[in-house]
Design a protein around this motif. Sequence first.
Motif, PDB file in Angstrom:
ATOM      1  N   SER A   2      12.471  -7.136  24.574  1.00 46.79           N
ATOM      2  CA  SER A   2      13.113  -7.010  23.267  1.00 46.79           C
ATOM      3  C   SER A   2      14.506  -7.623  23.309  1.00 46.79           C
ATOM      4  O   SER A   2      15.195  -7.597  24.326  1.00 46.79           O
ATOM      5  CB  SER A   2      13.213  -5.531  22.873  1.00 46.79           C
ATOM      6  OG  SER A   2      14.108  -5.361  21.805  1.00 46.79           O
ATOM      7  N   ILE A 148       0.692   1.224  23.342  1.00 49.33           N
ATOM      8  CA  ILE A 148       1.465   1.013  22.116  1.00 49.33           C
ATOM      9  C   ILE A 148       1.515   2.314  21.312  1.00 49.33           C
ATOM     10  O   ILE A 148       0.517   3.029  21.188  1.00 49.33           O
ATOM     11  CB  ILE A 148       0.830  -0.105  21.278  1.00 49.33           C
ATOM     12  CG1 ILE A 148       0.968  -1.450  22.014  1.00 49.33           C
ATOM     13  CG2 ILE A 148       1.464  -0.186  19.896  1.00 49.33           C
ATOM     14  CD1 ILE A 148       0.223  -2.589  21.350  1.00 49.33           C
ATOM     15  N   THR A 149       2.700   2.624  20.827  1.00 49.47           N
ATOM     16  CA  THR A 149       2.879   3.807  19.999  1.00 49.47           C
ATOM     17  C   THR A 149       3.815   3.445  18.844  1.00 49.47           C
ATOM     18  O   THR A 149       4.107   2.275  18.624  1.00 49.47           O
ATOM     19  CB  THR A 149       3.435   4.983  20.839  1.00 49.47           C
ATOM     20  OG1 THR A 149       3.450   6.162  20.051  1.00 49.47           O
ATOM     21  CG2 THR A 149       4.830   4.690  21.352  1.00 49.47           C
ATOM     22  N   SER A 150       4.272   4.420  18.139  1.00 48.92           N
ATOM     23  CA  SER A 150       5.154   4.161  16.997  1.00 48.92           C
ATOM     24  C   SER A 150       6.565   4.659  17.292  1.00 48.92           C
ATOM     25  O   SER A 150       6.781   5.534  18.138  1.00 48.92           O
ATOM     26  CB  SER A 150       4.625   4.860  15.742  1.00 48.92           C
ATOM     27  OG  SER A 150       4.689   6.270  15.899  1.00 48.92           O
ATOM     28  N   LEU A 168      10.887  -0.834  23.105  1.00 51.16           N
ATOM     29  CA  LEU A 168      10.394  -1.887  22.218  1.00 51.16           C
ATOM     30  C   LEU A 168      10.167  -3.124  23.074  1.00 51.16           C
ATOM     31  O   LEU A 168      11.100  -3.845  23.428  1.00 51.16           O
ATOM     32  CB  LEU A 168      11.414  -2.177  21.113  1.00 51.16           C
ATOM     33  CG  LEU A 168      11.037  -3.261  20.094  1.00 51.16           C
ATOM     34  CD1 LEU A 168       9.722  -2.939  19.395  1.00 51.16           C
ATOM     35  CD2 LEU A 168      12.157  -3.454  19.074  1.00 51.16           C
ATOM     36  N   HIS A 172       6.359  -4.297  20.303  1.00 52.28           N
ATOM     37  CA  HIS A 172       5.680  -3.014  20.107  1.00 52.28           C
ATOM     38  C   HIS A 172       6.415  -1.911  20.869  1.00 52.28           C
ATOM     39  O   HIS A 172       6.894  -2.132  21.984  1.00 52.28           O
ATOM     40  CB  HIS A 172       4.225  -3.073  20.597  1.00 52.28           C
ATOM     41  CG  HIS A 172       3.384  -4.086  19.895  1.00 52.28           C
ATOM     42  ND1 HIS A 172       2.875  -3.891  18.631  1.00 52.28           N
ATOM     43  CD2 HIS A 172       2.969  -5.327  20.293  1.00 52.28           C
ATOM     44  CE1 HIS A 172       2.170  -4.951  18.271  1.00 52.28           C
ATOM     45  NE2 HIS A 172       2.209  -5.836  19.255  1.00 52.28           N
ATOM     46  N   TYR A 173       6.474  -0.737  20.270  1.00 54.37           N
ATOM     47  CA  TYR A 173       6.999   0.430  20.974  1.00 54.37           C
ATOM     48  C   TYR A 173       5.931   0.941  21.937  1.00 54.37           C
ATOM     49  O   TYR A 173       4.728   0.914  21.619  1.00 54.37           O
ATOM     50  CB  TYR A 173       7.390   1.529  19.985  1.00 54.37           C
ATOM     51  CG  TYR A 173       8.633   1.199  19.204  1.00 54.37           C
ATOM     52  CD1 TYR A 173       9.894   1.335  19.781  1.00 54.37           C
ATOM     53  CD2 TYR A 173       8.557   0.743  17.886  1.00 54.37           C
ATOM     54  CE1 TYR A 173      11.049   1.021  19.070  1.00 54.37           C
ATOM     55  CE2 TYR A 173       9.706   0.428  17.167  1.00 54.37           C
ATOM     56  CZ  TYR A 173      10.949   0.563  17.767  1.00 54.37           C
ATOM     57  OH  TYR A 173      12.087   0.246  17.072  1.00 54.37           O
ATOM     58  N   ARG A 174       6.384   1.391  23.102  1.00 58.93           N
ATOM     59  CA  ARG A 174       5.460   1.811  24.165  1.00 58.93           C
ATOM     60  C   ARG A 174       5.727   3.249  24.599  1.00 58.93           C
ATOM     61  O   ARG A 174       6.848   3.752  24.494  1.00 58.93           O
ATOM     62  CB  ARG A 174       5.633   0.888  25.377  1.00 58.93           C
ATOM     63  CG  ARG A 174       5.246  -0.560  25.117  1.00 58.93           C
ATOM     64  CD  ARG A 174       3.748  -0.716  25.049  1.00 58.93           C
ATOM     65  NE  ARG A 174       3.344  -2.118  24.969  1.00 58.93           N
ATOM     66  CZ  ARG A 174       2.144  -2.553  25.301  1.00 58.93           C
ATOM     67  NH1 ARG A 174       1.232  -1.707  25.739  1.00 58.93           N
ATOM     68  NH2 ARG A 174       1.842  -3.825  25.186  1.00 58.93           N
TER      69      ARG A 174
END
Length: 271
Positions: A2, A148-150, A168, A172-174
């Motif tokens: 990121s 991957i998550t939110s 990030l 994608h957030y992990r």
Amino acid sequence: MSSTAFNPIFLTWGPFTIRWYGFLITVGALLGISLALHEARLRQVDPDQIVDLVLWGVPFALIGARSYYVLFQWPFYAQHPSEIWKIWHGGLAIYGGLIAALLVTIIFTHHRHLPVWLILDIASPSVLIGQIVGRWGNFMNQEAFGAITSRAFLENLHLPNWIIQQMLINGHYRQPTFLYESLWNLLGLIILLSLRHRPHLFKQGEVFLTYVIWYAFGRFFIEGMRTDSLYLAAGLRVSQILSGILFVAAILMIIYRRRQQALSDYVSNQS
């Protein structure tokens, strides 16, 4: 990586570059050594013996950790042999380091006529400290993460924004599996430090075996959440298999040694 991620470089000094990964591993090792020296004095073990063990154990642990990782990633390293030595890019497998360190400890204690179980008891909490701090090296490298998550999920964990932003990765957030393992090990360290001097609770060697049980149990489940696992074959994660084996073996070892001690005490009382 990121654009808002932390710089993995800790310090640049002339031609020398120190990365956060190596710096944090060093900090964890120094904290662990300090604890081990203190514990050695409490258990009437010459601290110089611990220093000598560290001087032998740490280099071989690093070699073991790297060799283990390279072995299970050989298709990549066969094509990029120059990367084998670049441990500052990550790629130290803790199980490889632990196996190498255990072998060195067994040989060292035999050569110095020291009780191996006692030395392993002294070392175990120190190893946990190294693991706790070392996982933050993975954090700085943005590795050892999960699926991957939110962002909302991470916020619901009440994580500070600087951790969320570091998770990030590639858009994608992990899942912060590095954090889960670090916290699991921290809890294990607190438990071991709180209980290891309780009278009649642990027999010699059982602090070490309890460490193995604790770490293997947590690692089994956390490894299942990771997306960068080393695989033995399709669907078979090396660390999960090894964790399961170590968990069962350590429990059986405690049972076996306690039964042997009970049998020995019974025979002595009958004599």
